[in-house]
Design a protein around this motif. Structure first.
Motif, short mmCIF file in Angstrom:
data_model
loop_
_atom_site.label_atom_id
_atom_site.label_comp_id
_atom_site.label_asym_id
_atom_site.label_seq_id
_atom_site.Cartn_x
_atom_site.Cartn_y
_atom_site.Cartn_z
N TRP A 1 9.46 -8.05 -9.55
CA TRP A 1 8.43 -7.02 -9.52
C TRP A 1 8.51 -6.18 -8.24
O TRP A 1 8.30 -4.97 -8.28
N ASP A 2 8.84 -6.82 -7.12
CA ASP A 2 9.04 -6.06 -5.88
C ASP A 2 10.17 -5.06 -6.05
O ASP A 2 10.08 -3.91 -5.59
N TYR A 3 11.25 -5.50 -6.71
CA TYR A 3 12.37 -4.57 -6.92
C TYR A 3 11.95 -3.43 -7.84
O TYR A 3 12.31 -2.26 -7.59
N VAL A 4 11.19 -3.72 -8.89
CA VAL A 4 10.76 -2.68 -9.82
C VAL A 4 9.95 -1.62 -9.09
O VAL A 4 10.11 -0.41 -9.33
N GLN A 5 9.09 -2.03 -8.17
CA GLN A 5 8.30 -1.05 -7.42
C GLN A 5 9.20 -0.15 -6.58
O GLN A 5 8.97 1.07 -6.48
N LYS A 6 10.23 -0.72 -5.98
CA LYS A 6 11.18 0.08 -5.21
C LYS A 6 11.95 1.04 -6.12
O LYS A 6 12.19 2.20 -5.75
N LEU A 7 12.32 0.56 -7.30
CA LEU A 7 13.05 1.39 -8.26
C LEU A 7 12.21 2.61 -8.65
O LEU A 7 12.72 3.75 -8.68
N LEU A 8 10.94 2.38 -8.94
CA LEU A 8 10.09 3.48 -9.39
C LEU A 8 9.81 4.49 -8.28
O LEU A 8 9.57 5.67 -8.55
N ALA A 9 9.86 4.02 -7.04
CA ALA A 9 9.62 4.91 -5.90
C ALA A 9 10.85 5.69 -5.49
O ALA A 9 10.76 6.67 -4.73
N ALA A 10 12.01 5.28 -5.98
CA ALA A 10 13.27 5.91 -5.58
C ALA A 10 13.52 7.18 -6.40
O ALA A 10 12.83 7.47 -7.38
N ASP A 11 14.53 7.92 -5.99
CA ASP A 11 14.89 9.17 -6.66
C ASP A 11 15.87 8.88 -7.78
O ASP A 11 17.09 8.85 -7.57
N ASN A 12 15.35 8.67 -8.98
CA ASN A 12 16.18 8.42 -10.15
C ASN A 12 15.35 8.76 -11.39
O ASN A 12 14.13 8.97 -11.30
N PRO A 13 15.97 8.83 -12.57
CA PRO A 13 15.23 9.24 -13.77
C PRO A 13 14.19 8.24 -14.26
O PRO A 13 13.34 8.59 -15.09
N ILE A 14 14.24 6.98 -13.79
CA ILE A 14 13.28 5.98 -14.27
C ILE A 14 11.99 6.13 -13.48
O ILE A 14 11.95 5.90 -12.27
N ARG A 15 10.92 6.51 -14.16
CA ARG A 15 9.69 6.81 -13.43
C ARG A 15 8.50 5.97 -13.86
O ARG A 15 7.41 6.11 -13.31
N GLU A 16 8.70 5.07 -14.83
CA GLU A 16 7.56 4.30 -15.32
C GLU A 16 8.02 2.93 -15.78
O GLU A 16 9.12 2.77 -16.31
N ALA A 17 7.19 1.92 -15.54
CA ALA A 17 7.41 0.57 -16.06
C ALA A 17 6.25 0.22 -16.99
O ALA A 17 5.09 0.28 -16.58
#
Length: 429
Positions: A327-343
């Protein structure tokens, strides 16, 4: 021309149970012998379908297969009425009967491999039914899967459905669970990635054979320059990633993968970048999410979908939120600059406990508007049909199954009757 992706989910059948039949599947083995909840499992799967539908995404559904599977038992020499066949098989070989009782067809990521129109030589969507030859209980599925897919995609102007590959495990094919498609958009020509396993003498087998992947690519008329064959990491297989979709998922221009997903990732990434300039590779380092956490949470078995308003969402199991490292990684992923913007977190715990996450439960089919209209509408979900299927499950599915129940003739009758009610509700009787 506008293209849309349809997820065809397998409705979880009334015989859903924990028999531990899948060698190499950590969750399946860990929960073997536990009490299952078929009604809750089916309702969880239906709730997932409704969430995708509510997002504005087309949603399909495939019915559960007949279980116990009497025709298979008859072919092995048991005779008499259906109940007599089951009773004799259970008495003679309980392990065999458990294979004939499995509800594993719910994981439709293993139903077939799909190549949409923009990728194929004849401009039709090609669908090859998987033979699932590596596991006895799953090998029973191919014939009925082919029946349903030929019904759903009967219009030969738009679709070509191929029979399962022959020659058994030598051409073992596990379907879309070992296949990824990347493209600038669903309707653009894409790069199709076939991931196969290599036998290296480990305790868990590699299920997808390279020869099978090569054969499917030929049958679909794919451009060799836009077709990649990639070896899955044996480290991942031995850790419990029995299919590639346990450690990698792709959607349009995005590849989301674990650091240890592929045997030679540098070679693969280079080939992918050459074939698809602009590809976005999101690699999750093992230092942040180890293979054990990835497999237990099924982070990569999330559905990666394109939202109607733009951007992408990961539809992930509750287990991802429950694992603090994931879950910590998912939060970082969503905050980063990439097309994935929602979990989007969903509850499919019953499927997860048997070794299948959200992505296991669906087969992806990309179609243009004409092909969408040509699909048999009985296999497409809307709100009214969803409510009707929920009522059937609530009224007919067993509430629980213990290991001792599997040999009970009353349960067999209930499961057969439940499926008949479901087929009637779908107008497939």
């Amino acid at each position: 021309m506008s293209y849309r992706e349809i997820n065809f989910d397998g409705l979880i059948g009334p015989t859903h149970n924990y028999a531990g039949l899948s060698l190499g599947n950590v969750a399946s083995a860990a929960n073997a012998g536990e009490v299952s909840s078929p009604r809750a499992a089916a309702l969880q799967g239906l709730a997932k379908m409704k969430q995708l539908l509510d997002l504005g995404l087309p949603q399909g559904v495939l019915p559960p297969q007949e279980r116990p599977h009497v025709p298979a038992l008859r072919m092995l020499g048991f005779d008499g009425s259906d109940a007599a066949v089951c009773a004799a098989a259970f008495a003679a070989d309980p392990a065999l009967f458990r294979n004939a009782f499995a509800a594993s067809s719910m994981w439709t990521a293993n139903a077939a491999t799909v190549s949409p129109k923009p990728d194929t030589a004849d401009g039709r969507a090609h669908i090859t039914v998987a033979n699932l030859a590596s596991m006895a209980h799953r090998s029973l599925e191919a014939q009925e899967t082919e029946q349903w897919l030929r019904m759903a995609f009967t219009d030969e102007q738009h679709f070509c459905v191929h029979a399962p590959l022959r020659y058994g495990v030598h051409f073992g094919d596990e379907g879309a669970a070992n296949h990824m498609r990347l493209a600038p958009a669903h309707g653009a020509p894409g790069v199709e990635v076939f991931v196969y396993g290599e036998e290296k003498g480990g305790r868990f087998p590699a299920r997808q054979r390279r020869r099978a992947s090569e054969a499917v690519a030929r049958l679909h008329g794919l451009d060799p320059k836009r077709t990649l064959l990639v070896a899955q990491s044996d480290t991942a297989i031995q850790a419990g990633a029995f299919h590639n979709d346990v450690v990698a998922v792709a959607n349009e221009q995005v590849l989301f993968a674990h650091e240890h997903a592929f045997e030679d990732k540098a070679k693969f990434y280079a080939a992918l970048e050459e074939a698809l300039p602009g590809v976005v590779i999101i690699e999750v380092p093992s230092s942040e999410v180890g293979l054990e956490d990835a497999i237990r949470s099924y982070l990569f078995n999330s559905q990666l979908v394109t939202l109607p308003e733009g951007g992408m969402a990961l539809v992930m199991p509750q287990e991802c939120r429950d694992n603090h490292r994931v879950w910590d990684y998912v939060q970082k992923l969503l905050a980063a600059d990439n097309p994935i913007r929602e979990a989007i977190v969903i509850d499919v715990r019953e499927s997860m406990r048997n070794g299948g996450g959200p992505a296991c439960l669906r087969l992806r089919v990309q179609v243009d508007e004409a092909a969408l209209a040509a699909i048999d509408q009985r296999f497409l979900l809307d709100d009214a049909k969803w409510e009707r299927l929920c009522r059937v499950v609530e009224e007919h599915w067993p509430e629980r199954i213990t290991p001792g129940d599997i040999g009970n003739p009353a349960l067999w009758d209930q499961c057969w009757a439940a499926r008949r009610a479901l087929l009637a509700a779908m107008r497939l009787a």
